[in-house]
Design a protein around this motif. Structure first.
Motif, PDB file in Angstrom:
ATOM      1  N   LEU A  61       0.726  -5.747  -0.824  1.00 16.72           N
ATOM      2  CA  LEU A  61       0.131  -4.412  -0.865  1.00 16.72           C
ATOM      3  C   LEU A  61       0.823  -3.470   0.113  1.00 16.72           C
ATOM      4  CD1 LEU A  61      -3.674  -5.273  -1.184  1.00 16.72           C
ATOM      5  CD2 LEU A  61      -2.026  -4.744  -2.982  1.00 16.72           C
ATOM      6  N   ARG A  62       1.208  -3.988   1.269  1.00 15.43           N
ATOM      7  CA  ARG A  62       1.943  -3.154   2.228  1.00 15.43           C
ATOM      8  C   ARG A  62       3.300  -2.758   1.652  1.00 15.43           C
ATOM      9  NH1 ARG A  62       0.908  -7.321   5.877  1.00 15.43           N
ATOM     10  NH2 ARG A  62       3.163  -7.605   6.103  1.00 15.43           N
ATOM     11  N   ALA A  63       3.957  -3.720   1.004  1.00 14.64           N
ATOM     12  CA  ALA A  63       5.287  -3.454   0.450  1.00 14.64           C
ATOM     13  C   ALA A  63       5.233  -2.396  -0.645  1.00 14.64           C
ATOM     14  CB  ALA A  63       5.892  -4.750  -0.101  1.00 14.64           C
ATOM     15  N   GLU A  64       4.173  -2.402  -1.449  1.00 11.57           N
ATOM     16  CA  GLU A  64       4.032  -1.408  -2.511  1.00 11.57           C
ATOM     17  C   GLU A  64       3.925   0.001  -1.942  1.00 11.57           C
ATOM     18  OE1 GLU A  64       0.775  -2.351  -5.044  1.00 11.57           O
ATOM     19  OE2 GLU A  64       1.620  -4.284  -5.680  1.00 11.57           O
ATOM     20  N   LEU A  65       3.327   0.114  -0.744  1.00 13.49           N
ATOM     21  CA  LEU A  65       3.143   1.430  -0.143  1.00 13.49           C
ATOM     22  C   LEU A  65       4.416   1.927   0.541  1.00 13.49           C
ATOM     23  CD1 LEU A  65       0.800   3.419  -0.034  1.00 13.49           C
ATOM     24  CD2 LEU A  65       0.180   2.502   2.203  1.00 13.49           C
ATOM     25  N   GLY A  66       5.239   0.976   1.029  1.00 11.95           N
ATOM     26  CA  GLY A  66       6.500   1.391   1.645  1.00 11.95           C
ATOM     27  C   GLY A  66       6.710   0.754   2.997  1.00 11.95           C
ATOM     28  N   PRO A  67       7.937   0.799   3.511  1.00  9.56           N
ATOM     29  CA  PRO A  67       8.275   0.174   4.797  1.00  9.56           C
ATOM     30  C   PRO A  67       7.402   0.718   5.937  1.00  9.56           C
ATOM     31  CG  PRO A  67      10.251   0.852   3.632  1.00  9.56           C
ATOM     32  CD  PRO A  67       9.105   1.441   2.879  1.00  9.56           C
ATOM     33  N   GLY A  68       7.013  -0.191   6.821  1.00  9.13           N
ATOM     34  CA  GLY A  68       6.223   0.195   7.985  1.00  9.13           C
ATOM     35  C   GLY A  68       4.752   0.400   7.714  1.00  9.13           C
ATOM     36  N   SER A  69       4.311   0.185   6.471  1.00 13.00           N
ATOM     37  CA  SER A  69       2.907   0.391   6.125  1.00 13.00           C
ATOM     38  C   SER A  69       2.042  -0.751   6.662  1.00 13.00           C
ATOM     39  CB  SER A  69       2.736   0.486   4.607  1.00 13.00           C
ATOM     40  OG  SER A  69       3.435   1.584   4.087  1.00 13.00           O
ATOM     41  N   THR A  70       0.794  -0.441   6.957  1.00 14.10           N
ATOM     42  CA  THR A  70      -0.187  -1.429   7.381  1.00 14.10           C
ATOM     43  C   THR A  70      -1.276  -1.532   6.315  1.00 14.10           C
ATOM     44  OG1 THR A  70      -1.632   0.159   8.508  1.00 14.10           O
ATOM     45  CG2 THR A  70       0.213  -0.773   9.787  1.00 14.10           C
ATOM     46  N   LEU A  71      -2.136  -2.528   6.453  1.00 13.03           N
ATOM     47  CA  LEU A  71      -3.247  -2.651   5.511  1.00 13.03           C
ATOM     48  C   LEU A  71      -4.216  -1.484   5.681  1.00 13.03           C
ATOM     49  CD1 LEU A  71      -3.939  -4.595   3.258  1.00 13.03           C
ATOM     50  CD2 LEU A  71      -5.385  -5.870   4.844  1.00 13.03           C
ATOM     51  N   ASP A  72      -4.297  -0.933   6.893  1.00 12.47           N
ATOM     52  CA  ASP A  72      -5.090   0.289   7.097  1.00 12.47           C
ATOM     53  C   ASP A  72      -4.556   1.417   6.217  1.00 12.47           C
ATOM     54  OD1 ASP A  72      -7.250   0.003   9.005  1.00 12.47           O
ATOM     55  OD2 ASP A  72      -5.717  -0.498  10.473  1.00 12.47           O
ATOM     56  N   ASP A  73      -3.229   1.542   6.144  1.00 11.50           N
ATOM     57  CA  ASP A  73      -2.617   2.577   5.312  1.00 11.50           C
ATOM     58  C   ASP A  73      -2.951   2.349   3.836  1.00 11.50           C
ATOM     59  OD1 ASP A  73      -1.373   3.776   7.549  1.00 11.50           O
ATOM     60  OD2 ASP A  73       0.332   2.396   7.394  1.00 11.50           O
ATOM     61  N   VAL A  74      -2.909   1.090   3.416  1.00 13.70           N
ATOM     62  CA  VAL A  74      -3.250   0.760   2.031  1.00 13.70           C
ATOM     63  C   VAL A  74      -4.700   1.137   1.760  1.00 13.70           C
ATOM     64  CG1 VAL A  74      -3.473  -1.096   0.338  1.00 13.70           C
ATOM     65  CG2 VAL A  74      -1.556  -1.106   1.950  1.00 13.70           C
ATOM     66  N   PHE A  75      -5.581   0.813   2.700  1.00 18.55           N
ATOM     67  CA  PHE A  75      -7.011   1.127   2.564  1.00 18.55           C
ATOM     68  C   PHE A  75      -7.200   2.631   2.365  1.00 18.55           C
ATOM     69  CE2 PHE A  75     -11.242   2.128   4.047  1.00 18.55           C
ATOM     70  CZ  PHE A  75     -12.025   1.051   3.652  1.00 18.55           C
ATOM     71  N   ARG A  76      -6.528   3.423   3.211  1.00 18.73           N
ATOM     72  CA  ARG A  76      -6.656   4.884   3.116  1.00 18.73           C
ATOM     73  C   ARG A  76      -6.082   5.402   1.803  1.00 18.73           C
ATOM     74  NH1 ARG A  76      -4.881   4.430   8.601  1.00 18.73           N
ATOM     75  NH2 ARG A  76      -6.596   4.818  10.063  1.00 18.73           N
ATOM     76  N   ALA A  77      -4.986   4.823   1.365  1.00 15.78           N
ATOM     77  CA  ALA A  77      -4.365   5.265   0.121  1.00 15.78           C
ATOM     78  C   ALA A  77      -5.278   5.004  -1.078  1.00 15.78           C
ATOM     79  CB  ALA A  77      -3.027   4.556  -0.075  1.00 15.78           C
ATOM     80  N   VAL A  78      -5.994   3.896  -1.028  1.00 19.46           N
ATOM     81  CA  VAL A  78      -6.866   3.524  -2.139  1.00 19.46           C
ATOM     82  C   VAL A  78      -8.161   4.324  -2.129  1.00 19.46           C
ATOM     83  CG1 VAL A  78      -8.309   1.654  -3.056  1.00 19.46           C
ATOM     84  CG2 VAL A  78      -5.928   1.216  -2.437  1.00 19.46           C
ATOM     85  N   THR A  79      -8.743   4.512  -0.948  1.00 20.54           N
ATOM     86  CA  THR A  79     -10.065   5.132  -0.854  1.00 20.54           C
ATOM     87  C   THR A  79     -10.009   6.625  -0.586  1.00 20.54           C
ATOM     88  OG1 THR A  79     -10.264   4.676   1.532  1.00 20.54           O
ATOM     89  CG2 THR A  79     -11.040   2.974   0.009  1.00 20.54           C
ATOM     90  N   GLY A  80      -8.877   7.121  -0.057  1.00 25.98           N
ATOM     91  CA  GLY A  80      -8.793   8.524   0.308  1.00 25.98           C
ATOM     92  C   GLY A  80      -9.366   8.761   1.688  1.00 25.98           C
ATOM     93  N   ASP A  81      -9.052   9.893   2.274  1.00 20.19           N
ATOM     94  CA  ASP A  81      -9.544  10.220   3.610  1.00 20.19           C
ATOM     95  C   ASP A  81     -10.877  10.949   3.571  1.00 20.19           C
ATOM     96  OD1 ASP A  81      -7.418   9.141   5.072  1.00 20.19           O
ATOM     97  OD2 ASP A  81      -6.176  10.889   4.638  1.00 20.19           O
ATOM     98  N   ALA A  82     -11.220  11.545   2.440  1.00 23.42           N
ATOM     99  CA  ALA A  82     -12.482  12.292   2.348  1.00 23.42           C
ATOM    100  C   ALA A  82     -13.539  11.384   1.750  1.00 23.42           C
ATOM    101  CB  ALA A  82     -12.292  13.525   1.464  1.00 23.42           C
ATOM    102  N   PHE A  83     -14.554  11.053   2.540  1.00 27.09           N
ATOM    103  CA  PHE A  83     -15.612  10.153   2.091  1.00 27.09           C
ATOM    104  C   PHE A  83     -16.821  10.971   1.660  1.00 27.09           C
ATOM    105  CE2 PHE A  83     -13.066   7.596   4.970  1.00 27.09           C
ATOM    106  CZ  PHE A  83     -12.877   6.464   4.210  1.00 27.09           C
ATOM    107  N   ASP A  84     -17.203  10.787   0.403  1.00 27.00           N
ATOM    108  CA  ASP A  84     -18.406  11.478  -0.057  1.00 27.00           C
ATOM    109  C   ASP A  84     -19.614  10.588   0.154  1.00 27.00           C
ATOM    110  OD1 ASP A  84     -18.378   9.567  -2.067  1.00 27.00           O
ATOM    111  OD2 ASP A  84     -17.455  10.897  -3.545  1.00 27.00           O
ATOM    112  N   ASP A  85     -20.789  11.027  -0.307  1.00 25.18           N
ATOM    113  CA  ASP A  85     -22.035  10.300  -0.051  1.00 25.18           C
ATOM    114  C   ASP A  85     -22.010   8.910  -0.646  1.00 25.18           C
ATOM    115  OD1 ASP A  85     -23.052  12.382   1.341  1.00 25.18           O
ATOM    116  OD2 ASP A  85     -24.166  13.257  -0.336  1.00 25.18           O
ATOM    117  N   ALA A  86     -21.312   8.732  -1.771  1.00 23.05           N
ATOM    118  CA  ALA A  86     -21.275   7.409  -2.405  1.00 23.05           C
ATOM    119  C   ALA A  86     -20.565   6.404  -1.541  1.00 23.05           C
ATOM    120  CB  ALA A  86     -20.563   7.512  -3.759  1.00 23.05           C
TER     121      ALA A  86
END
Length: 268
Positions: A224-249
């Motif tokens: 999953l890190r490799a798909e996002l690009g060099p130097g990526s972390t699992l935190d980065d993958v998490f943000r990419a999947v969920t987005g930075d703006a969290f709604d009520d759901a």
């Protein structure tokens, strides 16, 4: 071909008009540590409750080691050890009494109980403290005690819902050391949810990222890190999947927040 520990096909559950799990397809190989990740409200706990037969699937199917969870509930339950987020140990009882209680609940044969209780306590490093009241245990010891409760029936599948919530880094490491050791000794499958991406990256061989009831990414942390690009972390993958703006759901209900905070206070 080896039967997977868990297979979910088209899994769906809704609470009224709110769809919590929306067509989840998931396969967890036997003998692995598998992480189910995602923000609050993503559908992780609902999925786990369906796997453990505590909640019926509105649509789709769940199999645990090839057994239909809807039709073979009791057999499936005997294969599973479950550590929920909420505190499950009784502070008025000793560590040994807590684990013995779970041995009775899981129908461990009477002639085998004392030995299995002692083995479970030994597996989590609590044998020397077993006869102290659980109310005198530290947060990390409490979580290891709950792990012993889940292990006393020798399950093939261990499910841990936020096992290190509210713990300091040393206690978190201690809990994970025990999980890793038990898995190595027994070959059991471990399904874990966690908000600590460093834990998932270090301990999980495969992870699935859920968001709004669906699986959005699946693979090893490295893949999953490799798909996002060099130097990526699992935190980065998490943000990419969920987005930075969290709604009520994404935030979960007030009861979820209150329960998590209460658990953190009691453990810490």
């Amino acid at each position: 071909m080896t039967t997977p520990a868990v297979r979910c096909a088209g899994l769906r559950h809704a609470f009224g008009d709110t769809v919590a799990v929306d067509g989840v397809d998931l396969e967890i190989p036997a003998g692995r540590i598998f992480g189910l990740l995602g923000p609050n409200g993503a559908g992780k706990t609902t999925t786990i409750r369906m796997i453990t037969t505590l909640l019926p699937a509105k649509a789709g199917a769940v199999e645990v080691f090839g057994l239909d969870a809807a039709r073979r509930k009791m057999r499936v339950r005997r294969l599973i050890g479950y550590v929920p987020q909420q505190l499950s140990a009784d502070g008025a009882l000793s560590g040994r009494e807590n684990v013995a209680l779970f041995a009775r609940l899981f129908d461990v044969p009477r002639r085998e109980r004392a030995e299995q209780v002692d083995n479970a306590l030994g597996a989590v490093g609590l044998r020397s403290d077993a006869d102290r009241p659980a109310s005198t245990y530290s947060g990390g010891m409490i979580r290891r005690l709950e792990l012993a409760q889940a292990l006393v029936s020798a399950p093939r599948l261990l499910i841990l819902d936020e096992p290190t919530i509210g713990l300091d880094p040393v206690a978190r490491s201690s809990v994970w050391e025990r999980i890793e050791q038990v898995r190595a000794d027994t070959g059991m499958t471990v399904l874990v949810t966690t908000h600590y991406m460093d834990e998932a990256e270090q301990h999980c061989e495969r992870v699935a990222l859920m968001h709004r009831g669906k699986i959005r990414a699946l693979g090893s942390p490295a893949e999953l890190r490799a798909e996002l690009g060099p130097g990526s972390t699992l935190d980065d993958v998490f943000r990419a999947v969920t987005g930075d703006a969290f709604d009520d759901a994404d935030k979960g209900g007030i009861r979820d927040v209150r329960a998590a905070r209460r658990t953190a206070r009691r453990l810490g």
